[in-house]
Design a protein around this motif. Structure first.
Motif, PDB file in Angstrom:
ATOM      1  N   VAL A 205       0.834  -1.205   0.000  1.00  0.00           N
ATOM      2  CA  VAL A 205       0.000   0.000   0.000  1.00  0.00           C
ATOM      3  C   VAL A 205       0.875   1.264   0.000  1.00  0.00           C
ATOM      4  CG1 VAL A 205      -1.794   1.267   1.238  1.00  0.00           C
ATOM      5  CG2 VAL A 205      -1.858  -1.221   1.176  1.00  0.00           C
ATOM      6  N   ILE A 206       1.951   1.258   0.774  1.00  0.00           N
ATOM      7  CA  ILE A 206       2.849   2.418   0.799  1.00  0.00           C
ATOM      8  C   ILE A 206       3.490   2.627  -0.565  1.00  0.00           C
ATOM      9  CG2 ILE A 206       5.032   3.272   1.746  1.00  0.00           C
ATOM     10  CD1 ILE A 206       4.219   1.993   4.409  1.00  0.00           C
ATOM     11  N   THR A 207       3.904   1.531  -1.203  1.00  0.00           N
ATOM     12  CA  THR A 207       4.485   1.639  -2.545  1.00  0.00           C
ATOM     13  C   THR A 207       3.487   2.236  -3.523  1.00  0.00           C
ATOM     14  OG1 THR A 207       5.891  -0.286  -2.108  1.00  0.00           O
ATOM     15  CG2 THR A 207       5.591   0.364  -4.407  1.00  0.00           C
ATOM     16  N   ALA A 208       2.237   1.785  -3.451  1.00  0.00           N
ATOM     17  CA  ALA A 208       1.197   2.353  -4.319  1.00  0.00           C
ATOM     18  C   ALA A 208       0.998   3.831  -4.015  1.00  0.00           C
ATOM     19  CB  ALA A 208      -0.111   1.591  -4.125  1.00  0.00           C
TER      20      ALA A 208
ATOM     21  N   ASP B 236     -13.928  -2.689  13.298  1.00  0.00           N
ATOM     22  CA  ASP B 236     -12.954  -3.122  12.297  1.00  0.00           C
ATOM     23  C   ASP B 236     -13.024  -2.249  11.051  1.00  0.00           C
ATOM     24  OD1 ASP B 236     -10.871  -5.004  11.620  1.00  0.00           O
ATOM     25  OD2 ASP B 236     -12.249  -5.808  10.116  1.00  0.00           O
ATOM     26  N   ALA B 237     -14.222  -1.787  10.699  1.00  0.00           N
ATOM     27  CA  ALA B 237     -14.340  -0.873   9.562  1.00  0.00           C
ATOM     28  C   ALA B 237     -13.571   0.420   9.838  1.00  0.00           C
ATOM     29  CB  ALA B 237     -15.812  -0.573   9.283  1.00  0.00           C
ATOM     30  N   LEU B 238     -13.708   0.943  11.060  1.00  0.00           N
ATOM     31  CA  LEU B 238     -12.962   2.143  11.432  1.00  0.00           C
ATOM     32  C   LEU B 238     -11.461   1.884  11.388  1.00  0.00           C
ATOM     33  CD1 LEU B 238     -12.880   5.033  12.544  1.00  0.00           C
ATOM     34  CD2 LEU B 238     -13.153   4.078  14.842  1.00  0.00           C
ATOM     35  N   ALA B 239     -11.037   0.732  11.907  1.00  0.00           N
ATOM     36  CA  ALA B 239      -9.613   0.395  11.906  1.00  0.00           C
ATOM     37  C   ALA B 239      -9.082   0.236  10.482  1.00  0.00           C
ATOM     38  CB  ALA B 239      -9.381  -0.898  12.692  1.00  0.00           C
ATOM     39  N   ALA B 240      -9.854  -0.421   9.611  1.00  0.00           N
ATOM     40  CA  ALA B 240      -9.402  -0.668   8.242  1.00  0.00           C
ATOM     41  C   ALA B 240      -9.295   0.626   7.446  1.00  0.00           C
ATOM     42  CB  ALA B 240     -10.360  -1.641   7.549  1.00  0.00           C
ATOM     43  N   VAL B 241     -10.268   1.511   7.594  1.00  0.00           N
ATOM     44  CA  VAL B 241     -10.229   2.784   6.863  1.00  0.00           C
ATOM     45  C   VAL B 241      -9.067   3.648   7.338  1.00  0.00           C
ATOM     46  CG1 VAL B 241     -11.462   4.949   6.471  1.00  0.00           C
ATOM     47  CG2 VAL B 241     -12.690   2.781   6.318  1.00  0.00           C
ATOM     48  N   SER B 242      -8.871   3.710   8.654  1.00  0.00           N
ATOM     49  CA  SER B 242      -7.762   4.525   9.166  1.00  0.00           C
ATOM     50  C   SER B 242      -6.419   3.943   8.734  1.00  0.00           C
ATOM     51  CB  SER B 242      -7.840   4.614  10.694  1.00  0.00           C
ATOM     52  OG  SER B 242      -7.658   3.347  11.292  1.00  0.00           O
TER      53      SER B 242
ATOM     54  N   SER C 279      -5.881   4.596   4.933  1.00  0.00           N
ATOM     55  CA  SER C 279      -5.553   6.012   4.714  1.00  0.00           C
ATOM     56  C   SER C 279      -4.130   6.322   5.167  1.00  0.00           C
ATOM     57  CB  SER C 279      -6.544   6.901   5.468  1.00  0.00           C
ATOM     58  OG  SER C 279      -7.875   6.638   5.067  1.00  0.00           O
ATOM     59  N   TYR C 280      -3.782   5.830   6.341  1.00  0.00           N
ATOM     60  CA  TYR C 280      -2.440   6.081   6.883  1.00  0.00           C
ATOM     61  C   TYR C 280      -1.352   5.521   5.969  1.00  0.00           C
ATOM     62  CZ  TYR C 280       1.563   4.105   9.401  1.00  0.00           C
ATOM     63  OH  TYR C 280       2.803   3.668   9.743  1.00  0.00           O
ATOM     64  N   SER C 281      -1.499   4.249   5.557  1.00  0.00           N
ATOM     65  CA  SER C 281      -0.469   3.601   4.743  1.00  0.00           C
ATOM     66  C   SER C 281      -0.315   4.286   3.387  1.00  0.00           C
ATOM     67  CB  SER C 281      -0.811   2.118   4.552  1.00  0.00           C
ATOM     68  OG  SER C 281      -0.878   1.451   5.786  1.00  0.00           O
ATOM     69  N   ALA C 282      -1.446   4.573   2.746  1.00  0.00           N
ATOM     70  CA  ALA C 282      -1.374   5.212   1.436  1.00  0.00           C
ATOM     71  C   ALA C 282      -0.825   6.633   1.528  1.00  0.00           C
ATOM     72  CB  ALA C 282      -2.763   5.224   0.795  1.00  0.00           C
TER      73      ALA C 282
END
Length: 223
Positions: free
Chosen positions: A40-43, A157-163, A166-169
């Motif tokens: 995700v960071i690479t993308a 988990d939805a909140l965790a996945a979205v955050s 967003s953070y990684s990207a």
């Protein structure tokens, strides 16, 4: 290096990159050997050049993480539930019969402590664990095993996945913007930031665990 960068750029410019990101994020949810953060960071780094699309990277990564966490939860709910039923009831160490280790009883006691902790602050634990490589799988498996309510699990988990998505990207994207003319340094910066933050979270978690273990093993009456 230029050849490697050209290959990465061609890969990130392909519409198949979104499917690849989704698949990596799903598998990482229950098989943490797969480095979803790196992908995700690479993308995100290459999104600074316009391709792939940053919002779509965030959405795909978050959806993949959500699906992967639910697979891990389901594994824990079905497999872990049967394991819990086979464990003996927790008894004090002084009451363990001579010649018996009481290992199963200690495991039951540990799981009961995990059940109580998850029942009181499961949402916070789930969100924090999403940023700890390997920790997310342990937490989602445990939440399934102790049968944490599925609707509450989905919401947190939805909140965790979205955050996390967003953070990684954004870590990669900001690195790509800072070194737009030198994508190698941008990629290294993004990965360095991610590893640094992960190390900080791990250090805090280790320190808290050590302090809690010290409290448990402290003799009665000690201050």
């Amino acid at each position: 290096m230029n050849s490697v960068l050209d290959l990465l750029h061609q890969t990130m410019s392909s519409p198949w990159v979104y499917l690849a990101l989704f698949a990596v994020a799903v598998v990482d949810g229950f098989f943490p050997v797969v480095p979803s953060e790196t992908a995700v960071i690479t993308a995100g780094v290459f999104a600074a050049t316009g391709q792939p699309d940053l919002p779509l990277v965030v959405v795909v990564a978050a959806l993949g993480a959500l699906v992967g966490d639910h697979v891990s939860y389901a594994i824990g709910r079905h497999g872990g539930g049967r394991l819990l039923a086979r464990l003996p009831a927790a008894v004090p160490a002084a009451q363990v019969a001579p010649g018996r280790s009481g290992r199963g009883s200690r495991r039951r006691a540990a799981l009961e402590r995990a059940r109580r902790g998850i029942a009181t602050r499961g949402g916070l634990i789930l969100i924090v664990a999403r940023y700890v490589p390997g920790g997310r799988t342990a937490v989602t498996l445990t939440m399934g095993a102790v049968r944490y309510p599925r609707r509450r699990f989905l919401a947190f988990d939805a909140l965790a996945a979205v955050s996390w998505g967003s953070y990684s990207a954004l870590v990669g994207y900001l690195g790509g913007l800072a070194f737009e003319r030198d994508p190698v340094r941008g990629l290294l910066l993004g990965l360095g930031l991610a590893l640094t933050l992960t190390a900080i979270v791990e250090a805090v978690r280790w320190a808290r665990g050590r302090r809690m273990r010290a409290r448990v093993t402290r003799p009665a009456g000690a201050r």
